[in-house]
Write an enzyme that holds these catalytic residues in place. Sequence first.
Site, PDB file in Angstrom:
ATOM      1  N   VAL A 127      -1.927   3.734   1.332  1.00 17.84           N
ATOM      2  CA  VAL A 127      -1.666   4.893   0.481  1.00 17.84           C
ATOM      3  C   VAL A 127      -2.364   6.136   1.038  1.00 17.84           C
ATOM      4  O   VAL A 127      -1.801   7.242   1.034  1.00 17.84           O
ATOM      5  CB  VAL A 127      -2.107   4.611  -0.966  1.00 17.84           C
ATOM      6  CG1 VAL A 127      -1.964   5.857  -1.827  1.00 17.84           C
ATOM      7  CG2 VAL A 127      -1.288   3.473  -1.559  1.00 17.84           C
ATOM      8  N   ALA A 130      -0.368   7.405   3.894  1.00 13.06           N
ATOM      9  CA  ALA A 130       0.833   8.090   3.404  1.00 13.06           C
ATOM     10  C   ALA A 130       0.493   9.490   2.889  1.00 13.06           C
ATOM     11  O   ALA A 130       1.270  10.443   3.089  1.00 13.06           O
ATOM     12  CB  ALA A 130       1.492   7.264   2.303  1.00 13.06           C
ATOM     13  N   TYR A 131      -0.645   9.613   2.250  1.00 12.36           N
ATOM     14  CA  TYR A 131      -1.102  10.916   1.750  1.00 12.36           C
ATOM     15  C   TYR A 131      -1.320  11.889   2.907  1.00 12.36           C
ATOM     16  O   TYR A 131      -0.838  13.036   2.884  1.00 12.36           O
ATOM     17  CB  TYR A 131      -2.389  10.738   0.946  1.00 12.36           C
ATOM     18  CG  TYR A 131      -3.102  12.012   0.604  1.00 12.36           C
ATOM     19  CD1 TYR A 131      -2.650  12.836  -0.415  1.00 12.36           C
ATOM     20  CD2 TYR A 131      -4.247  12.393   1.297  1.00 12.36           C
ATOM     21  CE1 TYR A 131      -3.307  14.016  -0.731  1.00 12.36           C
ATOM     22  CE2 TYR A 131      -4.915  13.569   0.988  1.00 12.36           C
ATOM     23  CZ  TYR A 131      -4.444  14.374  -0.031  1.00 12.36           C
ATOM     24  OH  TYR A 131      -5.105  15.544  -0.331  1.00 12.36           O
ATOM     25  N   VAL A 132      -2.042  11.432   3.923  1.00 13.38           N
ATOM     26  CA  VAL A 132      -2.308  12.283   5.085  1.00 13.38           C
ATOM     27  C   VAL A 132      -1.002  12.682   5.770  1.00 13.38           C
ATOM     28  O   VAL A 132      -0.796  13.851   6.129  1.00 13.38           O
ATOM     29  CB  VAL A 132      -3.250  11.563   6.071  1.00 13.38           C
ATOM     30  CG1 VAL A 132      -3.375  12.353   7.372  1.00 13.38           C
ATOM     31  CG2 VAL A 132      -4.624  11.359   5.439  1.00 13.38           C
TER      32      VAL A 132
END
Length: 220
Positions: A127, A130-132
């Site tokens: 997660v 995915a955020y980065v």
Amino acid sequence: MRIVIAGGHGKIALRLARLLAARGDRPVALIRNPDHTQDVVDAGAEPVVIDLEQASVTELTEKIMGADAVVFAAGAGPGSGAARKSTVDHKAASLTANAAALAGVRRLVQISAINVDQPVPEGADEVWAAYVAAKKAADDDLKEHDLDLDWTILRPGRLTDEAGTGQVDLGEAVERHDVTRDDVAAVIVALLDEPGTAKKVLNLVNGRTPVLEAVRAVAG
């Protein structure tokens, strides 16, 4: 000024709304959940309900029309999965930039995160990765697409809820460290007032330079 804040119920957004309202601006908070209306009103902002994950660019443009500036402060938030990092942190950011351009609102401040241009360490949480990736994609969209915008990308370090210090380090080469959400909001206000920060990507952490001085130093 009329300042539209996407992600208007977020921790930075509410702080920003209070600062803007206190100095006589008219913050408008775009919120997905109508239950958040009172929180936004209490912060001094006008609530506007719209789901950035579902809205068309035309619908969002209508909400932004007539603004002097837009701040993208939305995020999927803790507890959300990888899919929502893409739909909020990337796609909603790009949607907001396109809507601002269509509405004729030149000034845009986009809140990103420090070090998103650097590779994610091997074995990092899915997660987080995915955020980065989502933040980087949103920043790349803004930098690479030929939108008629005076944008600034602000990349804070690790966010804290401690009281603001009023002192920061701000610049392209600033290393990762902590920064209070109070100080992030104060820097956004100063960026909105400083046209010389357009087309810049700025890292932000707490430091030793007063906010206004730090912003003026990177302008021009």
